[in-house]
Design a protein around this motif. Structure first.
Motif: not given
Length: 149
Positions: A16-29
């Protein structure tokens, strides 16, 4: 009477943490590179609407990434992710219809409001996300405790 069963979910904090980090990173990028909001329904609507959005390239790339994720997992691990849908097809259709109504009236989905809008401290997104979460909690309570599932 409506037959319901208890749906148990596994506690997966690292995934869940990894998925959240990836979604956040994609959003920021996406915001940094194109100045766009990572709202999944808005991205899909921009692809499906004939001429309203001339910038379909990045939208198609994001949708392709969403769809190809399980294929990448298959290549890396040799197995597709397990997906269990413990409801009937009519319930899936009804749920999809209700979500469609919600994103239309809410002017966005949980990814647009919950991830991007709240990060920008948008009052409208905070109100929308609170509404999503309260409605979800109420629905789970009714299904599990009132209807006896």
């Amino acid at each position: 009477m409506l037959e319901l069963s208890v749906i148990e979910t596994a506690f997966t904090p690292w995934q869940s943490l990894a998925g959240g980090v990836l979604i956040g990173l994609a959003s920021v990028l996406l915001m940094l590179s194109l100045g766009r909001i990572m709202g999944a329904t808005g991205i899909l609507a921009g692809v499906l609407t004939p001429s309203a959005h001339p910038d379909k390239g990045w939208r198609l790339a994001i949708l392709a990434g969403m769809v190809s994720g399980p294929l990448a997992l298959l290549v890396l691990t040799g197995a597709m992710p397990a997906v269990e849908v413990p409801v009937s097809m009519p319930m899936l259709v009804l749920g999809g219809f209700l979500v469609g109504i919600g994103v239309t009236y809410g002017s966005g989905c949980t990814s647009g409001h919950g991830v991007c809008g709240m990060a920008r401290l948008s009052r409208r997104s905070i109100a929308a996300t609170l509404t999503f979460m309260l409605t979800t909690g109420l629905t789970v309570y009714i299904i599990r405790h009132v209807l006896g599932a």
